[in-house]
Design an enzyme around this catalytic site. Structure first.
Site, PDB file in Angstrom:
ATOM      1  CE  LYS A  12      -2.266  22.604  -2.447  1.00 16.62           C
ATOM      2  NZ  LYS A  12      -1.118  23.087  -3.144  1.00 16.62           N
ATOM      3  N   PRO A  96       1.193  11.905  -3.564  1.00 16.36           N
ATOM      4  CG  PRO A  96       1.838  12.387  -5.750  1.00 16.36           C
ATOM      5  CD  PRO A  96       0.629  12.252  -4.869  1.00 16.36           C
ATOM      6  N   GLY A 100       3.537  19.364  -3.322  1.00 20.71           N
ATOM      7  CA  GLY A 100       2.676  20.504  -3.650  1.00 20.71           C
ATOM      8  C   GLY A 100       1.216  20.135  -3.815  1.00 20.71           C
ATOM      9  CG  MET A 101      -0.053  17.156  -5.398  1.00 20.20           C
ATOM     10  SD  MET A 101      -0.608  15.759  -6.347  1.00 20.20           S
ATOM     11  CE  MET A 101      -2.238  16.302  -6.850  1.00 20.20           C
ATOM     12  N   GLY A 103      -0.839  16.934   0.736  1.00 19.67           N
ATOM     13  CA  GLY A 103      -1.139  15.608   1.296  1.00 19.67           C
ATOM     14  C   GLY A 103      -1.204  15.621   2.812  1.00 19.67           C
ATOM     15  CB  SER A 105      -2.609  20.396   4.398  1.00 18.98           C
ATOM     16  OG  SER A 105      -1.405  21.085   4.510  1.00 18.98           O
ATOM     17  CB  SER A 106      -5.508  16.510   2.432  1.00 18.69           C
ATOM     18  OG  SER A 106      -6.794  16.066   2.173  1.00 18.69           O
ATOM     19  CG  ASP A 138      -2.189  25.043   1.792  1.00 23.10           C
ATOM     20  OD1 ASP A 138      -2.544  26.225   1.634  1.00 23.10           O
ATOM     21  OD2 ASP A 138      -1.336  24.476   1.077  1.00 23.10           O
TER      22      ASP A 138
HETATM   23  P1  ATP Z   1       1.833  21.468   0.516  1.00 22.33           P
HETATM   24  O1  ATP Z   1       1.181  21.326  -0.815  1.00 22.33           O
HETATM   25  O2  ATP Z   1       0.864  21.819   1.630  1.00 22.33           O
HETATM   26  O3  ATP Z   1       3.079  22.301   0.500  1.00 22.33           O
HETATM   27  P2  ATP Z   1       3.313  19.088   0.232  1.00 22.33           P
HETATM   28  O4  ATP Z   1       2.558  18.216  -0.707  1.00 22.33           O
HETATM   29  O5  ATP Z   1       4.398  19.916  -0.392  1.00 22.33           O
HETATM   30  O6  ATP Z   1       2.296  20.020   0.969  1.00 22.33           O
HETATM   31  P3  ATP Z   1       3.334  17.070   2.248  1.00 22.33           P
HETATM   32  O7  ATP Z   1       3.220  15.843   1.430  1.00 22.33           O
HETATM   33  O8  ATP Z   1       2.107  17.530   2.915  1.00 22.33           O
HETATM   34  O9  ATP Z   1       3.955  18.252   1.365  1.00 22.33           O
HETATM   35  O10 ATP Z   1       4.481  16.806   3.351  1.00 22.33           O
HETATM   36  C1  ATP Z   1       5.621  17.557   3.509  1.00 22.33           C
HETATM   37  C2  ATP Z   1       6.364  17.045   4.759  1.00 22.33           C
HETATM   38  O11 ATP Z   1       5.479  17.062   5.885  1.00 22.33           O
HETATM   39  C3  ATP Z   1       6.833  15.606   4.620  1.00 22.33           C
HETATM   40  O12 ATP Z   1       8.161  15.572   4.199  1.00 22.33           O
HETATM   41  C4  ATP Z   1       6.638  15.005   5.997  1.00 22.33           C
HETATM   42  O13 ATP Z   1       7.841  14.862   6.704  1.00 22.33           O
HETATM   43  C5  ATP Z   1       5.743  15.963   6.765  1.00 22.33           C
HETATM   44  N1  ATP Z   1       4.440  15.340   7.148  1.00 22.33           N
HETATM   45  C6  ATP Z   1       3.855  15.428   8.336  1.00 22.33           C
HETATM   46  N2  ATP Z   1       2.689  14.764   8.354  1.00 22.33           N
HETATM   47  C7  ATP Z   1       2.512  14.237   7.133  1.00 22.33           C
HETATM   48  C8  ATP Z   1       1.497  13.432   6.537  1.00 22.33           C
HETATM   49  N3  ATP Z   1       0.412  13.026   7.223  1.00 22.33           N
HETATM   50  N4  ATP Z   1       1.639  13.094   5.249  1.00 22.33           N
HETATM   51  C9  ATP Z   1       2.735  13.518   4.553  1.00 22.33           C
HETATM   52  N5  ATP Z   1       3.734  14.244   5.064  1.00 22.33           N
HETATM   53  C10 ATP Z   1       3.635  14.618   6.350  1.00 22.33           C
END
Ligand code: ATP
Length: 307
Positions: A12, A96, A100-101, A103, A105-106, A138
């Site tokens: 997202k 990535p 902030g996308m 990943g 959560s999805s 999220d």
């Molecule tokens: P958001 O936009 O919800 O803040 P984000 O993009 O900033 O998410 P993510 O990529 O979801 O961050 O991951 C942040 C941290 O969560 C990672 O550093 C990792 O250690 C942990 N994590 C746990 N499960 C996962 C997963 N399936 N994919 C990615 N990171 C994960």
């Protein structure tokens, strides 16, 4: 015979992100316009007789134990529905990380949906979203997908009309951002510039693309741009290269911009890549299909369930 279910976990972006206040429990009350984009991780779930949850991930630095949100989503469903069979989850990350996308959560959202399908549990989307919010604010949105207004701590969701046709240029700078660090350093006062979320909702209802892009704003940029001026530089570069507007997504560090032409978005992506030594760029369109429940389980090497 082992059965494998193949799922796509879409990323997202936040077209708008406002923080209203910090609650007493430490959570932040937000108002965000969420948009799913056609950039996805692949998640495969396979049943086995091990009685355990096991994980494999294509990125060596990501956890393959209960620290991974996929593990925890599977665990919640297994425990609540007394499932004794083992599950292996293979995660192929393209979104990535810590960017902030949403990943992680999805991926977790896809695991909830996948477990429901795989074991034919008949859990309604609403109930699945209730399990999900306990794991991450999220995740309910990642189950719902599409264009939505997200309020509360992110769990109050109102579907909105889909984003008009456009192209997103997504650029992940070399540095990553910790969501916790960004929120902890956020200072809200009279000088905070709050984005016009209600105006953006109205523009979406009117399918007014420039009405939407003119209102793009993210209060968290006040923290991240101070520590990483490159975020502002990438946004300026994208605008110079023809973007209608550019913004950091979520708590960063991903920066995205909106174009009416795919070619222009790709050209701008090449300029950003060369100027800022970017390794991860993508040009994608909005994605608005909800998670659909399908009864057909794939055999190994068969097609995908979830489009
Ligand atoms: P958001 O936009 O919800 O803040 P984000 O993009 O900033 O998410 P993510 O990529 O979801 O961050 O991951 C942040 C941290 O969560 C990672 O550093 C990792 O250690 C942990 N994590 C746990 N499960 C996962 C997963 N399936 N994919 C990615 N990171 C994960």
């Amino acid at each position: 015979m082992s059965q494998t279910l193949h799922l796509k976990a879409y990323a997202k972006v936040n077209l708008g992100l406002d923080v209203i206040r910090r609650r007493e429990d430490g959570y932040h009350e937000v108002r965000m316009i969420m948009q799913t984009v056609r950039l996805f991780d692949r998640l495969s779930l396979t049943k086995n007789q091990s009685g355990q949850i096991t994980l494999s991930v294509n990125l060596p630095y990501l956890p393959v134990n209960e620290k991974n949100l996929v593990y925890r989503a599977i665990d919640i469903i297994r425990k609540n529905y007394h499932i004794s069979e083992g599950i292996h989850a293979d995660i192929n990350k393209r979104i990535p990380v810590a960017a902030g996308m949403a990943g992680g959560s999805s991926d977790a959202a896809a695991a909830f949906v996948g477990m429901n399908q795989m074991f034919d549990l008949g859990i309604s989307q609403e109930t699945l979203m209730e399990y999900a919010v306990g794991l991450g604010a999220d995740i309910p949105y990642c189950i719902m997908r599409g264009t939505a207004l997200s309020e509360g701590i992110g769990e109050k969701l109102t579907p909105l009309p889909p984003m008009p046709d456009c192209w997103f240029l997504i650029v992940k700078p070399v540095f990553s951002m910790s969501t916790r660090f960004v929120y902890e350093n956020l200072r809200l006062d009279e000088s905070t510039c709050h984005p016009d979320i209600d105006g953006m909702v109205a523009a979406l209802k009117n399918q007014d693309l420039t009405g939407i892009t003119d209102r793009m704003g993210n209060v968290l940029e006040q923290v991240t741009q101070e520590h990483f001026p490159q975020i502002r530089e990438i946004k300026d570069c994208m605008r110079q290269e023809g973007a209608l507007n550019a913004l950091m997504s979520g708590s960063g560090s991903t920066v995205f911009s909106i174009f009416t032409s795919r070619k222009a978005a790709e050209a701008a992506g090449r300029v950003c890549r060369d100027r800022f030594q970017i390794k991860q760029t993508a040009v994608v369109c909005p994605f608005n299909k909800p998670h659909v429940r399908s009864r057909i389980l794939s055999r190994p090497n068969r097609g995908e369930q979830q489009k």
